[in-house]
Design an enzyme around this catalytic site. Structure first.
Site, PDB file in Angstrom:
ATOM      1  N   THR A   1      34.298  34.606  36.078  1.00 22.58           N
ATOM      2  CA  THR A   1      34.815  34.385  37.418  1.00 22.58           C
ATOM      3  C   THR A   1      33.667  34.499  38.416  1.00 22.58           C
ATOM      4  O   THR A   1      32.630  35.086  38.117  1.00 22.58           O
ATOM      5  CB  THR A   1      35.952  35.374  37.763  1.00 22.58           C
ATOM      6  OG1 THR A   1      36.601  34.961  38.966  1.00 22.58           O
ATOM      7  CG2 THR A   1      35.424  36.791  37.952  1.00 22.58           C
ATOM      8  N   PHE A  16      32.361  35.417  42.401  1.00 20.65           N
ATOM      9  CA  PHE A  16      32.597  36.096  43.671  1.00 20.65           C
ATOM     10  C   PHE A  16      31.584  35.582  44.688  1.00 20.65           C
ATOM     11  O   PHE A  16      30.408  35.395  44.359  1.00 20.65           O
ATOM     12  CB  PHE A  16      32.439  37.612  43.509  1.00 20.65           C
ATOM     13  CG  PHE A  16      33.484  38.233  42.627  1.00 20.65           C
ATOM     14  CD1 PHE A  16      34.704  38.631  43.149  1.00 20.65           C
ATOM     15  CD2 PHE A  16      33.252  38.397  41.269  1.00 20.65           C
ATOM     16  CE1 PHE A  16      35.671  39.197  42.336  1.00 20.65           C
ATOM     17  CE2 PHE A  16      34.212  38.957  40.447  1.00 20.65           C
ATOM     18  CZ  PHE A  16      35.426  39.361  40.980  1.00 20.65           C
TER      19      PHE A  16
END
Length: 201
Positions: A102, A104
């Site tokens: 993921t 950020f």
């Protein structure tokens, strides 16, 4: 106050099944986690036939079973969440896809300077005209700008209207990128530049 994206951090997602101390795998009846985490661990969960309860986030699910002292429940969350709440890990790396990452964003009040290895993130909505999305994306192709990500999400204002989330290689201040963003205005009803920043990978 307006913030800009000035960087990105890529993190490997490693889901764990975590419980309150003393809870065993056999005693678990219910599993709490974010819907996406539950979906990412489908094979593991189907095998054990738990009741699945969606929550607002993974760490929040760990906090919930900790605060409510649930001894017949588990959460799918990170190893860090287990450490933070003083919980035990019954199973590690339980996601179906072992290469799950993921991203950020790093936010700042200041623009990130040009580095030569940059990426730009924008959001735009295409006009309701034949070929508008095709022509919008064509502005990048014309200038040989590589798109690294494109996603669509409902606008939540009008049915069947979508915003497009786009990442492309280059800094928005570079001439061909600035020219492309200007040309995009012809085919868009809305454009927001999130920021330009050095690529993480």
């Amino acid at each position: 106050m307006t913030f800009k994206v000035c960087g990105e951090v890529i993190v490997k997602v490693e889901h764990c099944l975590i419980v309150n101390p003393g809870t065993t795998l056999d005693s678990v009846k219910t599993v709490y986690s974010h819907p996406q985490a539950l979906a990412q661990c489908r094979t593991f969960l189907e095998h054990l036939k738990y009741e699945l309860v969606p929550t607002y986030d993974t760490a929040g699910s760990a906090k919930l079973i900790k605060e409510q002292k649930l001894l017949n429940a588990a959460a799918i969350a990170s190893e860090r969440a287990a450490e933070l709440y003083g919980m035990e890990i019954l199973a590690r790396d339980i996601a179906d896809n072992k290469e799950n990452y993921t991203r950020f964003f790093v936010l700042s009040k200041e623009d990130s300077p040009v580095t030569g290895k940059d990426k730009t993130s924008i959001i735009f909505s295409a006009k309701h005209e034949p070929g508008s999305l095709y022509h919008a994306l064509g502005e990048f192709a014309k200038r040989k700008i590589n798109l690294t990500r494109i996603e669509s999400r409902p606008t939540k204002k009008t049915a069947w209207e979508y915003n497009f989330y786009l990442d492309f290689e280059g800094h928005r201040s570079e001439p061909k990128c600035a020219e492309t963003l200007k040309a995009l205005e012809k085919y868009a009803t809305f454009i927001k530049i999130l920021g330009s920043y050095p690529k993480a990978i």
